[in-house]
Design a protein around this motif. Structure first.
Motif, PDB file in Angstrom:
ATOM      1  N   ASN A  93     -60.505  17.607  17.744  1.00  0.00           N
ATOM      2  CA  ASN A  93     -61.417  18.634  17.758  1.00  0.00           C
ATOM      3  C   ASN A  93     -60.926  19.667  18.780  1.00  0.00           C
ATOM      4  O   ASN A  93     -60.311  19.748  19.758  1.00  0.00           O
ATOM      5  N   LYS A  94     -61.207  20.892  18.368  1.00  0.00           N
ATOM      6  CA  LYS A  94     -60.752  22.326  18.840  1.00  0.00           C
ATOM      7  C   LYS A  94     -61.808  22.591  20.140  1.00  0.00           C
ATOM      8  O   LYS A  94     -62.803  22.188  19.715  1.00  0.00           O
ATOM      9  N   LYS A  95     -61.474  23.433  20.903  1.00  0.00           N
ATOM     10  CA  LYS A  95     -62.537  24.129  21.788  1.00  0.00           C
ATOM     11  C   LYS A  95     -63.275  25.169  21.228  1.00  0.00           C
ATOM     12  O   LYS A  95     -62.763  25.932  20.359  1.00  0.00           O
ATOM     13  N   SER A  96     -64.615  25.119  21.394  1.00  0.00           N
ATOM     14  CA  SER A  96     -65.553  26.288  20.647  1.00  0.00           C
ATOM     15  C   SER A  96     -65.064  27.561  21.537  1.00  0.00           C
ATOM     16  O   SER A  96     -64.376  27.460  22.472  1.00  0.00           O
ATOM     17  N   LYS A  97     -65.380  28.501  20.713  1.00  0.00           N
ATOM     18  CA  LYS A  97     -64.956  29.676  21.205  1.00  0.00           C
ATOM     19  C   LYS A  97     -65.888  30.134  22.575  1.00  0.00           C
ATOM     20  O   LYS A  97     -65.328  30.871  23.297  1.00  0.00           O
ATOM     21  N   LYS A 106     -49.938  37.185  21.077  1.00  0.00           N
ATOM     22  CA  LYS A 106     -48.894  37.200  22.107  1.00  0.00           C
ATOM     23  C   LYS A 106     -49.032  35.562  22.520  1.00  0.00           C
ATOM     24  O   LYS A 106     -48.281  35.496  23.721  1.00  0.00           O
ATOM     25  N   CYS A 107     -50.000  34.925  22.118  1.00  0.00           N
ATOM     26  CA  CYS A 107     -50.202  33.459  22.425  1.00  0.00           C
ATOM     27  C   CYS A 107     -49.261  32.334  21.843  1.00  0.00           C
ATOM     28  O   CYS A 107     -49.203  32.552  20.624  1.00  0.00           O
ATOM     29  N   LYS A 108     -48.775  31.483  22.335  1.00  0.00           N
ATOM     30  CA  LYS A 108     -47.767  30.445  21.797  1.00  0.00           C
ATOM     31  C   LYS A 108     -48.709  29.558  20.904  1.00  0.00           C
ATOM     32  O   LYS A 108     -48.275  29.015  19.744  1.00  0.00           O
ATOM     33  N   PHE A 109     -49.978  29.759  21.018  1.00  0.00           N
ATOM     34  CA  PHE A 109     -50.818  29.028  20.194  1.00  0.00           C
ATOM     35  C   PHE A 109     -51.444  29.505  18.811  1.00  0.00           C
ATOM     36  O   PHE A 109     -52.258  28.965  18.059  1.00  0.00           O
ATOM     37  N   ASN A 110     -51.159  30.799  18.676  1.00  0.00           N
ATOM     38  CA  ASN A 110     -51.594  31.596  17.582  1.00  0.00           C
ATOM     39  C   ASN A 110     -51.095  31.222  16.381  1.00  0.00           C
ATOM     40  O   ASN A 110     -49.625  31.203  16.290  1.00  0.00           O
ATOM     41  N   LEU A 111     -51.593  31.308  15.028  1.00  0.00           N
ATOM     42  CA  LEU A 111     -51.185  31.294  14.019  1.00  0.00           C
ATOM     43  C   LEU A 111     -51.680  32.585  13.291  1.00  0.00           C
ATOM     44  O   LEU A 111     -52.541  32.499  12.726  1.00  0.00           O
ATOM     45  N   PRO A 112     -50.603  33.331  13.394  1.00  0.00           N
ATOM     46  CA  PRO A 112     -51.308  34.908  12.868  1.00  0.00           C
ATOM     47  C   PRO A 112     -51.683  35.205  11.449  1.00  0.00           C
ATOM     48  O   PRO A 112     -52.400  35.905  11.283  1.00  0.00           O
ATOM     49  N   ALA A 113     -50.757  34.772  10.634  1.00  0.00           N
ATOM     50  CA  ALA A 113     -51.299  34.813   9.205  1.00  0.00           C
ATOM     51  C   ALA A 113     -52.586  34.177   8.775  1.00  0.00           C
ATOM     52  O   ALA A 113     -53.450  35.095   8.218  1.00  0.00           O
ATOM     53  N   GLU A 114     -53.031  33.176   9.314  1.00  0.00           N
ATOM     54  CA  GLU A 114     -54.086  32.807   9.232  1.00  0.00           C
ATOM     55  C   GLU A 114     -55.540  33.084  10.096  1.00  0.00           C
ATOM     56  O   GLU A 114     -56.453  32.732  10.184  1.00  0.00           O
ATOM     57  N   GLN A 115     -54.880  33.889  11.190  1.00  0.00           N
ATOM     58  CA  GLN A 115     -55.951  34.550  12.220  1.00  0.00           C
ATOM     59  C   GLN A 115     -56.549  33.159  12.770  1.00  0.00           C
ATOM     60  O   GLN A 115     -57.689  33.281  13.089  1.00  0.00           O
ATOM     61  N   LEU A 116     -55.749  31.945  13.103  1.00  0.00           N
ATOM     62  CA  LEU A 116     -56.278  30.915  13.663  1.00  0.00           C
ATOM     63  C   LEU A 116     -55.528  30.673  15.023  1.00  0.00           C
ATOM     64  O   LEU A 116     -54.390  31.151  15.356  1.00  0.00           O
ATOM     65  N   CYS A 117     -56.198  29.550  15.669  1.00  0.00           N
ATOM     66  CA  CYS A 117     -55.271  29.110  17.101  1.00  0.00           C
ATOM     67  C   CYS A 117     -55.297  27.791  16.981  1.00  0.00           C
ATOM     68  O   CYS A 117     -56.329  27.126  16.455  1.00  0.00           O
ATOM     69  N   HIS A 118     -54.339  26.910  17.376  1.00  0.00           N
ATOM     70  CA  HIS A 118     -54.225  25.618  17.630  1.00  0.00           C
ATOM     71  C   HIS A 118     -55.282  24.849  18.350  1.00  0.00           C
ATOM     72  O   HIS A 118     -55.369  23.763  18.203  1.00  0.00           O
ATOM     73  N   ILE A 119     -55.809  25.813  19.315  1.00  0.00           N
ATOM     74  CA  ILE A 119     -56.971  24.974  20.409  1.00  0.00           C
ATOM     75  C   ILE A 119     -58.310  25.521  20.192  1.00  0.00           C
ATOM     76  O   ILE A 119     -59.183  25.051  20.800  1.00  0.00           O
ATOM     77  N   VAL A 120     -58.393  26.717  19.602  1.00  0.00           N
ATOM     78  CA  VAL A 120     -59.830  27.157  19.617  1.00  0.00           C
ATOM     79  C   VAL A 120     -60.117  27.297  18.143  1.00  0.00           C
ATOM     80  O   VAL A 120     -59.635  27.807  17.308  1.00  0.00           O
ATOM     81  N   GLU A 121     -61.356  26.851  17.981  1.00  0.00           N
ATOM     82  CA  GLU A 121     -62.017  26.874  16.482  1.00  0.00           C
ATOM     83  C   GLU A 121     -62.378  28.330  16.032  1.00  0.00           C
ATOM     84  O   GLU A 121     -62.529  29.108  16.890  1.00  0.00           O
ATOM     85  N   GLY A 122     -62.228  28.170  14.712  1.00  0.00           N
ATOM     86  CA  GLY A 122     -62.681  29.633  14.061  1.00  0.00           C
ATOM     87  C   GLY A 122     -61.511  30.620  13.949  1.00  0.00           C
ATOM     88  O   GLY A 122     -60.423  30.090  14.435  1.00  0.00           O
ATOM     89  N   GLN A 123     -61.909  31.692  13.233  1.00  0.00           N
ATOM     90  CA  GLN A 123     -60.898  32.543  13.191  1.00  0.00           C
ATOM     91  C   GLN A 123     -60.911  33.621  14.300  1.00  0.00           C
ATOM     92  O   GLN A 123     -61.751  33.582  15.111  1.00  0.00           O
ATOM     93  N   VAL A 124     -59.632  34.153  14.810  1.00  0.00           N
ATOM     94  CA  VAL A 124     -59.357  34.885  15.865  1.00  0.00           C
ATOM     95  C   VAL A 124     -58.901  36.197  15.571  1.00  0.00           C
ATOM     96  O   VAL A 124     -58.416  36.249  14.312  1.00  0.00           O
ATOM     97  N   ILE A 147     -52.436  19.364   9.057  1.00  0.00           N
ATOM     98  CA  ILE A 147     -52.867  19.574  10.551  1.00  0.00           C
ATOM     99  C   ILE A 147     -51.530  20.408  10.912  1.00  0.00           C
ATOM    100  O   ILE A 147     -51.694  21.543  11.765  1.00  0.00           O
ATOM    101  N   GLY A 148     -50.500  20.133  10.483  1.00  0.00           N
ATOM    102  CA  GLY A 148     -49.392  20.677  10.981  1.00  0.00           C
ATOM    103  C   GLY A 148     -49.091  22.044  10.347  1.00  0.00           C
ATOM    104  O   GLY A 148     -48.283  22.938  10.924  1.00  0.00           O
ATOM    105  N   ARG A 149     -49.903  22.397   9.339  1.00  0.00           N
ATOM    106  CA  ARG A 149     -50.008  23.927   8.808  1.00  0.00           C
ATOM    107  C   ARG A 149     -48.474  24.221   8.128  1.00  0.00           C
ATOM    108  O   ARG A 149     -48.175  24.966   8.185  1.00  0.00           O
ATOM    109  N   VAL A 150     -48.182  23.263   7.323  1.00  0.00           N
ATOM    110  CA  VAL A 150     -47.144  23.458   6.679  1.00  0.00           C
ATOM    111  C   VAL A 150     -47.268  24.492   5.461  1.00  0.00           C
ATOM    112  O   VAL A 150     -48.244  24.637   4.804  1.00  0.00           O
TER     113      VAL A 150
END
Length: 184
Positions: free
Chosen positions: A48-52, A78-96, A134-137
């Motif tokens: 479970n990720k944190k909600s926005k 600039k955050c280490k939890f960011n997945l830029p191509a997908e516009q996702l975060c390791h810990i916050v749900e939904g697109q960012v 989950i590892g987003r290979v």
């Protein structure tokens, strides 16, 4: 001769490299763990990720930035939890929003542990590797941020963090470049 550059592809490549650097390079040690790192551990444990709302996620507006309400250097990209191509975060749900988004769990390069080292800690405690989804290979990664560049990748094409066989040119969201992060 006309030279055409696809800026969208170039921007994604630059964002991927910046994100790769933020989450894969650093001298962090296990005692450097921060509160935001524990949120990633919680996600790995529960799925479970944190909600926005829980994360205090917001998007700055240009007018606010110009008036100095938000720090320019703090944004999802600039955050280490960011997945830029997908516009996702390791810990916050939904697109960012990579450029304008920010949450209270913002963790820049050099703060706390690297996400891959957090996963290594989790895998050691649980005794089970993470699923590739989950590892987003990804099948092909930016040069310098491929499985072959990761300290958790073995010459047998196995990963110490993720299940299954991985090829050298592949990558995941938890890469830690050789020589960085905690000592194995």
């Amino acid at each position: 001769m006309l030279l055409v550059i696809n800026l969208g592809k170039l921007n994604k490549s630059v964002m991927a490299k910046e994100s790769g650097i933020a989450k894969s390079i650093g001298d962090q040690k296990e005692q450097d763990i921060q509160f935001a790192d524990t949120i990633l551990i919680n996600f790995l444990s529960t799925g479970n990720k944190k909600s926005k709302i829980e994360a205090g996620y917001r998007e700055r507006h240009r007018k606010q930035q110009n008036m100095g309400y938000a720090k320019q250097q703090e944004s999802c990209d600039k955050c280490k939890f960011n997945l830029p191509a997908e516009q996702l975060c390791h810990i916050v749900e939904g697109q960012v929003n990579n450029k304008e988004g920010i949450s209270k769990f913002f963790s820049p390069k050099g703060h706390g542990m690297l996400p891959g080292d957090i996963l290594w800690h989790y895998v050691n405690q649980k005794g089970e590797k993470l699923d590739n989804k989950i590892g987003r290979v990804i099948n092909e990664a930016t040069e310098g941020f491929q499985c072959k560049d990761c300290k958790y990748y073995l010459t047998s094409h196995e990963c110490l963090l993720l299940k299954g066989r991985l090829e050298p040119e592949m990558s995941c969201a938890f890469i830690v470049k050789i020589g960085n992060g905690i000592k194995l």
